[in-house]
Design a protein around this motif. Structure first.
Motif, PDB file in Angstrom:
ATOM      1  N   ALA A 128       0.510  -1.586   0.093  1.00 37.98           N
ATOM      2  CA  ALA A 128       0.050   0.003  -0.854  1.00 37.98           C
ATOM      3  C   ALA A 128       0.711   1.198   0.408  1.00 37.98           C
ATOM      4  N   GLY A 129       2.135   0.686   1.033  1.00 42.21           N
ATOM      5  CA  GLY A 129       3.042   2.401   0.380  1.00 42.21           C
ATOM      6  C   GLY A 129       3.553   3.065  -0.828  1.00 42.21           C
ATOM      7  N   LYS A 130       3.796   1.838  -1.454  1.00 41.45           N
ATOM      8  CA  LYS A 130       4.985   2.095  -2.900  1.00 41.45           C
ATOM      9  C   LYS A 130       3.790   2.206  -3.723  1.00 41.45           C
ATOM     10  N   LYS A 131       1.882   2.194  -3.544  1.00 43.68           N
ATOM     11  CA  LYS A 131       1.360   2.567  -4.646  1.00 43.68           C
ATOM     12  C   LYS A 131       0.910   4.476  -4.717  1.00 43.68           C
ATOM     13  N   SER A 132       1.124   4.243  -2.985  1.00 46.29           N
ATOM     14  CA  SER A 132       1.115   5.456  -2.056  1.00 46.29           C
ATOM     15  C   SER A 132       1.932   6.322  -3.094  1.00 46.29           C
ATOM     16  N   MET A 133       3.100   5.684  -3.019  1.00 44.78           N
ATOM     17  CA  MET A 133       4.301   6.830  -3.752  1.00 44.78           C
ATOM     18  C   MET A 133       4.282   6.969  -5.532  1.00 44.78           C
ATOM     19  N   GLU A 134       3.851   5.852  -5.573  1.00 42.61           N
ATOM     20  CA  GLU A 134       3.287   6.089  -7.259  1.00 42.61           C
ATOM     21  C   GLU A 134       2.291   7.095  -7.979  1.00 42.61           C
ATOM     22  N   MET A 135       1.595   6.646  -6.395  1.00 41.59           N
ATOM     23  CA  MET A 135       0.628   8.390  -6.767  1.00 41.59           C
ATOM     24  C   MET A 135       0.956   9.552  -6.303  1.00 41.59           C
ATOM     25  N   SER A 136       2.444   9.629  -5.904  1.00 38.56           N
ATOM     26  CA  SER A 136       2.957  11.114  -4.885  1.00 38.56           C
ATOM     27  C   SER A 136       2.181  11.777  -3.671  1.00 38.56           C
ATOM     28  N   ASP A 137       1.849  10.077  -2.967  1.00 39.69           N
ATOM     29  CA  ASP A 137       1.036  10.879  -1.723  1.00 39.69           C
ATOM     30  C   ASP A 137       2.012  10.129  -0.640  1.00 39.69           C
ATOM     31  N   PHE A 138       2.657  10.628  -0.336  1.00 37.18           N
ATOM     32  CA  PHE A 138       4.219  10.628   0.476  1.00 37.18           C
ATOM     33  C   PHE A 138       3.320  10.444   1.756  1.00 37.18           C
ATOM     34  N   VAL A 139       2.744  11.288   2.332  1.00 37.07           N
ATOM     35  CA  VAL A 139       2.347  11.170   3.309  1.00 37.07           C
ATOM     36  C   VAL A 139       1.267  10.170   4.284  1.00 37.07           C
ATOM     37  N   ALA A 140       0.260   9.150   3.512  1.00 41.32           N
ATOM     38  CA  ALA A 140      -0.346   8.419   2.862  1.00 41.32           C
ATOM     39  C   ALA A 140       0.977   6.986   3.150  1.00 41.32           C
ATOM     40  N   ALA A 141       1.492   7.286   2.126  1.00 47.92           N
ATOM     41  CA  ALA A 141       2.684   6.804   2.244  1.00 47.92           C
ATOM     42  C   ALA A 141       2.896   6.290   3.522  1.00 47.92           C
ATOM     43  N   TYR A 142       3.819   7.364   4.087  1.00 49.05           N
ATOM     44  CA  TYR A 142       4.639   7.588   5.241  1.00 49.05           C
ATOM     45  C   TYR A 142       3.808   6.218   6.277  1.00 49.05           C
ATOM     46  N   SER A 143       2.562   6.755   5.877  1.00 53.38           N
ATOM     47  CA  SER A 143       1.767   6.059   7.459  1.00 53.38           C
ATOM     48  C   SER A 143       1.371   4.361   7.127  1.00 53.38           C
ATOM     49  N   TYR A 144       1.212   4.238   5.506  1.00 52.09           N
ATOM     50  CA  TYR A 144       1.559   3.062   5.672  1.00 52.09           C
ATOM     51  C   TYR A 144       2.864   2.370   5.796  1.00 52.09           C
ATOM     52  N   PHE A 145       3.855   2.762   5.546  1.00 54.50           N
ATOM     53  CA  PHE A 145       5.677   2.165   6.154  1.00 54.50           C
ATOM     54  C   PHE A 145       5.184   2.281   7.782  1.00 54.50           C
ATOM     55  N   ASP A 146       4.758   3.256   8.818  1.00 53.00           N
ATOM     56  CA  ASP A 146       5.045   3.133   9.329  1.00 53.00           C
ATOM     57  C   ASP A 146       4.012   2.123  10.094  1.00 53.00           C
ATOM     58  N   ASN A 147       2.696   2.050  10.063  1.00 54.04           N
ATOM     59  CA  ASN A 147       1.564   0.820  10.768  1.00 54.04           C
ATOM     60  C   ASN A 147       2.604  -0.187  10.159  1.00 54.04           C
ATOM     61  N   GLY A 148       3.473  -1.263   8.982  1.00 51.27           N
ATOM     62  CA  GLY A 148       4.168  -1.913   8.740  1.00 51.27           C
ATOM     63  C   GLY A 148       4.871  -2.025   9.902  1.00 51.27           C
ATOM     64  N   ILE A 149       5.608  -1.317   9.723  1.00 52.40           N
ATOM     65  CA  ILE A 149       6.692  -1.678  11.241  1.00 52.40           C
ATOM     66  C   ILE A 149       5.995  -1.563  12.105  1.00 52.40           C
ATOM     67  N   SER A 150       5.098  -1.124  12.986  1.00 51.37           N
ATOM     68  CA  SER A 150       4.446  -1.489  14.195  1.00 51.37           C
ATOM     69  C   SER A 150       3.998  -2.373  14.027  1.00 51.37           C
ATOM     70  N   PHE A 151       3.443  -3.827  12.917  1.00 48.99           N
ATOM     71  CA  PHE A 151       2.931  -4.624  12.691  1.00 48.99           C
ATOM     72  C   PHE A 151       4.905  -6.067  12.864  1.00 48.99           C
ATOM     73  N   LEU A 152       5.765  -5.199  12.833  1.00 49.13           N
ATOM     74  CA  LEU A 152       6.672  -6.159  12.725  1.00 49.13           C
ATOM     75  C   LEU A 152       7.498  -6.301  14.709  1.00 49.13           C
ATOM     76  N   ARG A 153       7.802  -7.690  14.549  1.00 47.95           N
ATOM     77  CA  ARG A 153       8.087  -8.324  16.366  1.00 47.95           C
ATOM     78  C   ARG A 153       9.452  -7.980  16.195  1.00 47.95           C
ATOM     79  N   LYS A 154       9.418  -8.407  18.575  1.00 47.55           N
ATOM     80  CA  LYS A 154      10.650  -8.513  18.122  1.00 47.55           C
ATOM     81  C   LYS A 154      11.564  -9.154  17.212  1.00 47.55           C
ATOM     82  N   LYS A 155      13.150  -8.917  16.970  1.00 49.42           N
ATOM     83  CA  LYS A 155      13.895  -9.947  16.471  1.00 49.42           C
ATOM     84  C   LYS A 155      13.660  -9.909  14.526  1.00 49.42           C
ATOM     85  N   HIS A 156      12.704  -8.751  14.602  1.00 49.30           N
ATOM     86  CA  HIS A 156      12.678  -8.487  13.221  1.00 49.30           C
ATOM     87  C   HIS A 156      13.633  -8.352  12.163  1.00 49.30           C
TER      88      HIS A 156
END
Length: 137
Positions: free
Chosen positions: A62-90
């Motif tokens: 989703a973040g990559k798609k948002s970057m393709e649409m030049s929506d970097f605020v939404a893209a950052y939000s998707y990447f940040d949420n993706g990071i929040s789903f990573l567990r210890k030792k990721h």
């Protein structure tokens, strides 16, 4: 009226039901709807360990798609949420996924002039990057 825990489970089950429809779909709206539902639920709604990586990968897409649409605020939000789903030792268990999420989030933070986030994300890539090229990306 649903309590907050039930709402999270509902959002998560709705997002996971849409997730299989994402593959091969040209219309990005299904991907973005699925990921938005999963993000509304948050990591605490996950019941199976394998789902953390699935949701992080969907956020990456989703973040990559948002970057393709030049929506970097939404893209950052998707990447940040993706990071929040990573567990210890990721970094050890899901190195490529971690590197992509952190690297692209840093690029979006730079584009959005969010220098605090840029610094924090870049420090993670520098600390855990396995090669000189990974640290420079």
């Amino acid at each position: 009226m649903m309590n907050i825990l039930d709402q999270g489970r509902f959002h998560f089950s709705y997002g996971m039901a849409l997730a299989p429809l994402v593959a091969g779909e040209e219309d990005d709206s299904i991907l973005l709807t699925a990921v938005n539902q999963l993000n509304l639920a948050g990591p605490e709604a996950i019941e199976e360990k394998s789902q953390y990586v699935i949701v992080a990968n969907l956020n990456l897409q989703a973040g990559k798609k948002s970057m393709e649409m030049s929506d970097f605020v939404a893209a950052y939000s998707y990447f940040d949420n993706g990071i929040s789903f990573l567990r210890k030792k990721h970094w050890e268990e899901h190195y490529e996924l971690s590197l992509k999420l952190f690297d692209l989030a840093a690029k979006c933070a730079l584009t959005n002039a969010d220098y605090t986030s840029l610094k924090l994300l870049s420090e993670q890539v520098i600390a855990y990057g396995q090669s000189y090229e990974d640290k420079l990306s």
